[in-house]
Design a protein around this motif. Structure first.
Motif, PDB file in Angstrom:
ATOM      1  N   ILE A 191       0.869  -1.343  -0.061  1.00  0.00           N
ATOM      2  CA  ILE A 191      -0.210  -0.095   0.061  1.00  0.00           C
ATOM      3  C   ILE A 191       0.738   1.144   0.072  1.00  0.00           C
ATOM      4  CG2 ILE A 191      -1.776   1.401   1.355  1.00  0.00           C
ATOM      5  CD1 ILE A 191      -2.760  -1.327   2.470  1.00  0.00           C
ATOM      6  N   THR A 192       2.054   1.173   0.804  1.00  0.00           N
ATOM      7  CA  THR A 192       3.005   2.550   0.774  1.00  0.00           C
ATOM      8  C   THR A 192       3.482   2.508  -0.552  1.00  0.00           C
ATOM      9  OG1 THR A 192       3.455   2.027   3.207  1.00  0.00           O
ATOM     10  CG2 THR A 192       4.830   3.204   1.942  1.00  0.00           C
ATOM     11  N   ARG A 193       3.845   1.586  -1.090  1.00  0.00           N
ATOM     12  CA  ARG A 193       4.640   1.598  -2.301  1.00  0.00           C
ATOM     13  C   ARG A 193       3.646   2.165  -3.531  1.00  0.00           C
ATOM     14  NH1 ARG A 193       6.449  -1.287  -6.946  1.00  0.00           N
ATOM     15  NH2 ARG A 193       8.462  -1.511  -7.251  1.00  0.00           N
TER      16      ARG A 193
ATOM     17  N   SER B  39       2.453  12.116  -0.798  1.00  0.00           N
ATOM     18  CA  SER B  39       1.759  10.770  -0.613  1.00  0.00           C
ATOM     19  C   SER B  39       1.273  10.538   0.911  1.00  0.00           C
ATOM     20  CB  SER B  39       2.606   9.548  -1.087  1.00  0.00           C
ATOM     21  OG  SER B  39       3.887   9.751  -0.248  1.00  0.00           O
ATOM     22  N   GLY B  40       1.979  11.246   1.628  1.00  0.00           N
ATOM     23  CA  GLY B  40       1.776  11.330   3.143  1.00  0.00           C
ATOM     24  C   GLY B  40       2.626  10.237   3.751  1.00  0.00           C
ATOM     25  N   VAL B  41       3.789   9.874   2.930  1.00  0.00           N
ATOM     26  CA  VAL B  41       4.716   8.885   3.338  1.00  0.00           C
ATOM     27  C   VAL B  41       5.897   9.377   3.833  1.00  0.00           C
ATOM     28  CG1 VAL B  41       5.862   6.765   2.334  1.00  0.00           C
ATOM     29  CG2 VAL B  41       3.415   7.190   1.767  1.00  0.00           C
ATOM     30  N   SER B  42       6.469   8.706   5.046  1.00  0.00           N
ATOM     31  CA  SER B  42       7.890   9.374   5.392  1.00  0.00           C
ATOM     32  C   SER B  42       8.883   9.054   4.549  1.00  0.00           C
ATOM     33  CB  SER B  42       7.986   8.744   6.924  1.00  0.00           C
ATOM     34  OG  SER B  42       8.482   7.429   6.713  1.00  0.00           O
ATOM     35  N   VAL B  43       9.744   9.789   4.707  1.00  0.00           N
ATOM     36  CA  VAL B  43      11.195   9.826   3.876  1.00  0.00           C
ATOM     37  C   VAL B  43      11.730   8.121   4.095  1.00  0.00           C
ATOM     38  CG1 VAL B  43      13.500  10.331   3.273  1.00  0.00           C
ATOM     39  CG2 VAL B  43      11.633  12.135   3.545  1.00  0.00           C
ATOM     40  N   GLY B  44      11.776   7.827   5.473  1.00  0.00           N
ATOM     41  CA  GLY B  44      12.378   6.552   5.837  1.00  0.00           C
ATOM     42  C   GLY B  44      11.427   5.328   5.281  1.00  0.00           C
TER      43      GLY B  44
ATOM     44  N   ASN C 284      12.543   2.511   2.371  1.00  0.00           N
ATOM     45  CA  ASN C 284      12.034   0.914   2.594  1.00  0.00           C
ATOM     46  C   ASN C 284      11.676   0.222   1.334  1.00  0.00           C
ATOM     47  OD1 ASN C 284      12.768   0.918   5.239  1.00  0.00           O
ATOM     48  ND2 ASN C 284      10.971   1.433   5.993  1.00  0.00           N
ATOM     49  N   CYS C 285      10.878   1.208   0.350  1.00  0.00           N
ATOM     50  CA  CYS C 285      10.281   0.778  -0.704  1.00  0.00           C
ATOM     51  C   CYS C 285      11.253   0.926  -1.947  1.00  0.00           C
ATOM     52  CB  CYS C 285       9.126   1.502  -0.750  1.00  0.00           C
ATOM     53  SG  CYS C 285       7.769   1.132   0.470  1.00  0.00           S
TER      54      CYS C 285
END
Length: 157
Positions: free
Chosen positions: A14-16, A44-49, A53-54
């Motif tokens: 989902i993050t990807r 995307s509202g996803v952290s840089v970390g 990871n993706c």
């Protein structure tokens, strides 16, 4: 235990997908050069970390967005194109290519596929290139397409 692994895999996917979608939107609106890790993460509202990871980096993300286009053409082969002759098959290919442009964004695809813009990695070994070259070569062998150019030259046009 298996449910936990499955949940993590699903969350990771989902993050990807969020990152890929954000990159696609940014590139549609502003061009591929506007796609940065910071912009994609904000959108995307996803952290840089989590981004790292993706994906290994921004080139890895852009390459993954380009994979969608490749999948479309990997599924499609020269033998699956509709038409009673090779010229009609080229028209069918053009239809598939135009549909891809609508989905992916003409600007994005143009930036990725234009030689000389530093995007050579996106031009090599494309399934769509092999399909076009195969159809041109068969058309030339059947006398339906001029032999003034090689299939590679025709594809470049």
């Amino acid at each position: 235990m298996a449910a936990t692994v499955k949940r993590r895999t699903t969350k990771s996917e989902i993050t990807r997908q969020k990152l890929l979608e954000a990159a696609r939107i940014i590139s549609l609106e502003e061009g591929v050069s506007a796609v940065t890790v910071k912009r994609v993460c904000e959108k995307s509202g996803v952290s840089v970390g989590s981004f790292y990871n993706c994906f290994d980096g921004i080139n890895s993300l852009i390459s993954a967005t380009d994979t969608d286009a490749d999948m479309e053409f990997t599924i499609q082969s020269a033998d699956q194109l509709q038409g009673s002759n090779e010229l009609e098959k080229l028209l069918d290919f053009a239809h598939h290519y135009a549909s891809l442009n609508v989905h992916t964004g003409v600007r994005t695809l143009s930036e990725l596929m234009t030689p000389g813009l530093g995007n050579a990695q996106f031009l090599r070994n494309k399934p769509m290139n092999a399909i076009v070259e195969t159809v041109f070569e068969r058309g030339q062998n059947q006398g339906q397409i001029t032999r003034n150019y090689t299939p590679e030259q025709m594809r470049e046009m």
